[in-house]
Design an enzyme around this catalytic site. Structure first.
Site, PDB file in Angstrom:
ATOM      1  CB  ILE A   1      37.886  38.645  33.273  1.00 28.85           C
ATOM      2  CG1 ILE A   1      37.180  37.340  33.683  1.00 28.85           C
ATOM      3  CG2 ILE A   1      39.148  38.868  34.093  1.00 28.85           C
ATOM      4  CD1 ILE A   1      37.953  36.084  33.264  1.00 28.85           C
ATOM      5  CG  HIS A  13      36.573  48.312  32.770  1.00 29.40           C
ATOM      6  ND1 HIS A  13      35.537  48.964  32.140  1.00 29.40           N
ATOM      7  CD2 HIS A  13      36.053  47.745  33.884  1.00 29.40           C
ATOM      8  CE1 HIS A  13      34.429  48.776  32.852  1.00 29.40           C
ATOM      9  NE2 HIS A  13      34.723  48.046  33.908  1.00 29.40           N
TER      10      HIS A  13
END
Ligand code: 2AL
Length: 170
Positions: free
Chosen positions: A121, A67
């Site tokens: 997140i 990510h």
């Protein structure tokens, strides 16, 4: 697309649609394709999560490492995936002041130094204030806690990416 059409997708078409459900981890979709037929879109989603949950800790951390940072170099250079670009923009991360950008960059760096994977997140479920607060709080957790939390957030991201494909009528 109905469930019959979903189950009839060849590998390449399936990958074109689902290859980036897990950010930069096409291996997950490639493995999930083997699990056809799916009873419905929830079963497809469950197959993604089952694959992730069955990975050893190193595999889970590998998913986290794929990510991009929030408001990081990829956003600045325009090299985010389209999905990630939309998510980060939704949280307002493409419109930070110089001070906010350097604060997030510093916190991301501190987090990565401590855990050896990036802070993850679900941006679409947050805004810059909650992201900053979580960055400040979660850095005090231990590694196992943060690895598990990161994977939970990856699943939220997957859920919203699947929803965005508008397959929920299946
Ligand atoms: C991301 C991302 O690319 N999309 C999202 O919701 N969160 N990245 C991150 N480090 O949390």
């Amino acid at each position: 697309m109905d469930v019959g059409a979903l189950n009839a997708l060849g590998y390449e078409d399936f990958m074109n649609i689902f290859g980036n459900i897990v950010e930069k981890c096409p291996l997950v979709a490639a493995a999930v394709w083997s699990k056809r037929p799916f009873a419905n879109v929830s079963a497809l989603e469950a197959a993604f999560y089952e694959f992730i949950d069955a990975l050893p800790d190193s595999g889970k951390e590998g998913i986290l490492r794929c990510h991009p940072d929030l408001a990081g170099r990829d956003l600045q250079c325009g090299t985010l995936t389209p999905e990630s670009r939309e998510e980060q923009a939704r949280a307002g991360l493409d419109a930070l002041s110089a001070d906010e950008a350097s604060l997030i960059a510093q916190l991301n760096q501190d987090y990565k130094r401590r855990f050896e994977f990036p802070f993850i997140i679900c941006a679409k479920m947050n805004d810059k204030a909650t992201i900053l607060r979580q960055l400040l709080e979660r850095v005090d957790n231990d590694r196992a806690e943060e690895s598990a939390r990161g994977i939970e957030e990856v699943k939220k991201i997957c859920h919203l990416r699947l929803q965005a494909l508008k397959l929920h009528k299946l």
